[in-house]
Design an enzyme around this catalytic site. Structure first.
Site, PDB file in Angstrom:
ATOM      1  N   CYS A 114     -24.859 -23.817   2.751  1.00  0.00           N
ATOM      2  CA  CYS A 114     -23.753 -23.166   2.081  1.00  0.00           C
ATOM      3  C   CYS A 114     -23.393 -23.439   0.646  1.00  0.00           C
ATOM      4  CB  CYS A 114     -22.635 -23.444   3.097  1.00  0.00           C
ATOM      5  SG  CYS A 114     -22.412 -22.687   4.549  1.00  0.00           S
ATOM      6  N   HIS A 250     -16.422 -21.351  -1.548  1.00  0.00           N
ATOM      7  CA  HIS A 250     -16.921 -20.785  -0.890  1.00  0.00           C
ATOM      8  C   HIS A 250     -16.225 -20.343   0.291  1.00  0.00           C
ATOM      9  CE1 HIS A 250     -19.922 -20.693   2.581  1.00  0.00           C
ATOM     10  NE2 HIS A 250     -19.396 -21.721   3.114  1.00  0.00           N
ATOM     11  N   ASN A 280     -18.038 -16.247   7.242  1.00  0.00           N
ATOM     12  CA  ASN A 280     -18.930 -17.028   6.145  1.00  0.00           C
ATOM     13  C   ASN A 280     -20.233 -16.599   6.012  1.00  0.00           C
ATOM     14  OD1 ASN A 280     -20.316 -19.287   5.264  1.00  0.00           O
ATOM     15  ND2 ASN A 280     -19.332 -20.965   6.528  1.00  0.00           N
TER      16      ASN A 280
HETATM   17  N1  COA Z   1     -11.988 -18.779  20.169  1.00  0.00           N
HETATM   18  C1  COA Z   1     -10.993 -19.362  21.215  1.00  0.00           C
HETATM   19  N2  COA Z   1     -11.100 -20.978  21.288  1.00  0.00           N
HETATM   20  C2  COA Z   1     -11.962 -21.389  20.806  1.00  0.00           C
HETATM   21  C3  COA Z   1     -12.936 -20.890  19.863  1.00  0.00           C
HETATM   22  C4  COA Z   1     -12.843 -19.449  19.773  1.00  0.00           C
HETATM   23  N3  COA Z   1     -13.675 -18.675  19.034  1.00  0.00           N
HETATM   24  N4  COA Z   1     -13.638 -21.925  19.441  1.00  0.00           N
HETATM   25  C5  COA Z   1     -13.286 -22.854  19.665  1.00  0.00           C
HETATM   26  N5  COA Z   1     -12.111 -22.659  20.566  1.00  0.00           N
HETATM   27  C6  COA Z   1     -11.661 -23.831  21.488  1.00  0.00           C
HETATM   28  C7  COA Z   1     -12.186 -24.914  21.633  1.00  0.00           C
HETATM   29  O1  COA Z   1     -13.133 -25.040  22.527  1.00  0.00           O
HETATM   30  C8  COA Z   1     -11.120 -25.877  21.768  1.00  0.00           C
HETATM   31  O2  COA Z   1     -10.741 -26.062  23.106  1.00  0.00           O
HETATM   32  P1  COA Z   1     -10.290 -27.253  23.903  1.00  0.00           P
HETATM   33  O3  COA Z   1      -9.204 -27.885  23.174  1.00  0.00           O
HETATM   34  O4  COA Z   1      -9.838 -26.657  25.338  1.00  0.00           O
HETATM   35  O5  COA Z   1     -11.458 -27.869  23.933  1.00  0.00           O
HETATM   36  C9  COA Z   1     -10.004 -25.298  20.859  1.00  0.00           C
HETATM   37  O6  COA Z   1     -10.212 -24.005  20.499  1.00  0.00           O
HETATM   38  C10 COA Z   1      -9.984 -26.234  19.837  1.00  0.00           C
HETATM   39  O7  COA Z   1     -10.934 -26.179  19.194  1.00  0.00           O
HETATM   40  P2  COA Z   1     -11.237 -27.224  17.637  1.00  0.00           P
HETATM   41  O8  COA Z   1     -12.580 -27.106  17.434  1.00  0.00           O
HETATM   42  O9  COA Z   1     -10.309 -28.283  17.647  1.00  0.00           O
HETATM   43  O10 COA Z   1     -10.428 -26.034  16.641  1.00  0.00           O
HETATM   44  P3  COA Z   1     -10.085 -26.134  15.270  1.00  0.00           P
HETATM   45  O11 COA Z   1      -8.880 -25.988  15.120  1.00  0.00           O
HETATM   46  O12 COA Z   1     -11.076 -27.341  14.766  1.00  0.00           O
HETATM   47  O13 COA Z   1     -10.938 -24.866  14.578  1.00  0.00           O
HETATM   48  C11 COA Z   1     -12.881 -24.271  13.839  1.00  0.00           C
HETATM   49  C12 COA Z   1     -12.348 -24.823  14.888  1.00  0.00           C
HETATM   50  C13 COA Z   1     -14.416 -23.985  13.990  1.00  0.00           C
HETATM   51  C14 COA Z   1     -12.343 -23.010  13.330  1.00  0.00           C
HETATM   52  C15 COA Z   1     -12.649 -25.298  12.646  1.00  0.00           C
HETATM   53  O14 COA Z   1     -12.833 -26.672  12.860  1.00  0.00           O
HETATM   54  C16 COA Z   1     -13.595 -25.006  11.188  1.00  0.00           C
HETATM   55  O15 COA Z   1     -13.292 -24.078  10.577  1.00  0.00           O
HETATM   56  N6  COA Z   1     -14.187 -26.078  10.912  1.00  0.00           N
HETATM   57  C17 COA Z   1     -15.249 -26.056   9.845  1.00  0.00           C
HETATM   58  C18 COA Z   1     -16.368 -25.173  10.058  1.00  0.00           C
HETATM   59  C19 COA Z   1     -16.958 -24.796   8.767  1.00  0.00           C
HETATM   60  O16 COA Z   1     -16.278 -24.197   8.034  1.00  0.00           O
HETATM   61  N7  COA Z   1     -18.185 -24.816   8.798  1.00  0.00           N
HETATM   62  C20 COA Z   1     -18.925 -24.165   7.744  1.00  0.00           C
HETATM   63  C21 COA Z   1     -19.061 -24.975   6.671  1.00  0.00           C
HETATM   64  S1  COA Z   1     -20.069 -24.215   5.520  1.00  0.00           S
END
Ligand code: COA
Length: 323
Positions: A114, A250, A280
């Site tokens: 990325c 980004h 993304n």
């Molecule tokens: N729909 C519904 N629930 C979802 C889900 C989806 N698409 N994806 C994950 N969940 C659930 C998880 O399983 C978790 O459930 P649990 O508590 O029962 O285990 C809950 O939602 C919370 O998950 P969590 O990972 O703690 O959520 P979050 O607030 O961290 O959001 C992301 C998840 C991935 C959106 C966030 O962490 C993020 O954006 N991270 C950065 C990723 C990124 O930008 N990567 C690329 C960089 S180049």
């Protein structure tokens, strides 16, 4: 006199198929509301069957040439950032070179996931400043839909496909912050964090693999590292947040974008946001956002822009430029 790499044209391309969040509700335990709330994403584009990264890149490249009023042989080089090239080799860049009818110069790919576009801009800037090339097309292009595990709701709802291209040209500057063009670059990587965002396949394993991510961990690193690299690049350019017209981040997650802007002391009025429409798109996200920002009439000649990105590696960095 100082040689500067100045943007003289740009363009972007998004595949025709638009996929709204609601489409995932049929196959996954997820919802439009959850995706919007946690990421800011509302829709993304997916490449058609048989449509490759170099196809998307070629569309964007042709638009950038038309925007600049240049022909393919006016370019000395193509530097293409991607982690999803059509083939193991040749590079996607040489495929674009041939597709646009460029019969001179050189072309190669850069892979920093990325952060790829930042690394490619830095590479092109170095080639221009050292006098090795006068005009370089820098492209970010990806088909991340090809490396999604469609059963993993934590990743597959976040990514999309697309391409953006800018043309950099050597121009004379006076050597201070009033110059147009790239004013400073900052690059970083730390392979100790390779396991929090990676693809579990590749040539040596004879598989393509799928993207694997510890979202929370990536999030934890993102805001802090993005704000730090943007600050370092601004300091080395000799500017402060008050001089910045636009942050072009980004486009991974609206909460990361907001958190970074806040840490830099800038309001969201100074941030180009496209994540809601594109998801993304990895290395394509910054050139896409630049091109959309110009199309919307937000980015204007003379504006000071800070671009920043982080991704697998971890690899991260920032570029400061005057438009
Ligand atoms: N729909 C519904 N629930 C979802 C889900 C989806 N698409 N994806 C994950 N969940 C659930 C998880 O399983 C978790 O459930 P649990 O508590 O029962 O285990 C809950 O939602 C919370 O998950 P969590 O990972 O703690 O959520 P979050 O607030 O961290 O959001 C992301 C998840 C991935 C959106 C966030 O962490 C993020 O954006 N991270 C950065 C990723 C990124 O930008 N990567 C690329 C960089 S180049």
């Amino acid at each position: 006199m100082t040689t500067r790499a100045v943007v003289v044209g740009l363009g972007h391309y998004l595949p025709e198929r638009v996929v709204p969040n609601a489409e995932f509700e049929a196959s996954l335990d997820t919802s439009d509301e959850w995706i919007k709330l946690r990421s800011g994403i509302e829709q993304r584009h997916f490449a058609a069957e048989g449509e490759t990264t170099s196809d998307l890149a070629t569309h964007a490249a042709k638009k950038a040439l038309a925007h600049a009023g240049l022909g393919p042989n006016d370019l000395d080089a193509i530097v293409l950032a991607t982690s999803t090239a059509d083939l193991t080799f040749p590079s996607a860049a040489t495929m674009v070179q041939s597709a646009i009818g460029m019969t001179r110069g050189f072309a190669f790919d850069v892979q920093a996931v990325c952060a790829g576009f930042i690394y490619a801009m830095s590479t092109a800037n170095a080639l221009i400043v050292s006098g090795q090339a006068k005009r370089i097309m820098v492209i970010g292009a990806e088909t991340f839909s090809r490396i999604m595990d469609w059963s993993d709701r934590g990743t597959c709802v976040l990514f999309g496909d697309g391409a953006g291209a800018v043309i950099l040209e050597a121009q004379d500057g006076v050597g201070d912050t009033s110059d147009r063009g790239i004013l400073a670059v900052d690059l970083n990587s730390d392979g100790q964090h390779r396991d929090i965002l990676f693809v579990d396949g590749g040539v040596s394993t004879q598989t393509t693999g799928y993207l694997r991510m510890q979202g929370k961990e990536v999030f934890r690193h993102a805001v802090e590292k993005l704000a730090a690299t943007a600050t370092t690049a601004m300091q080395s350019a000799g500017i402060t947040s008050e001089d910045v017209d636009w942050i072009v981040p980004h486009q991974a997650n609206i909460r990361i974008i907001q958190g970074t802007a806040k840490k830099l002391g800038l309001s969201m009025d100074h941030v180009i946001v496209t994540v809601q429409d594109h998801g993304n798109t990895s290395a394509a996200s910054i050139p896409l956002a630049l091109s959309v920002g110009v199309e919307r009439g937000q980015i204007k000649q003379g504006d000071v822009i800070v671009t920043e990105a982080i991704g697998g590696g971890l690899a991260w960095g920032a570029v400061v430029l005057r438009w």
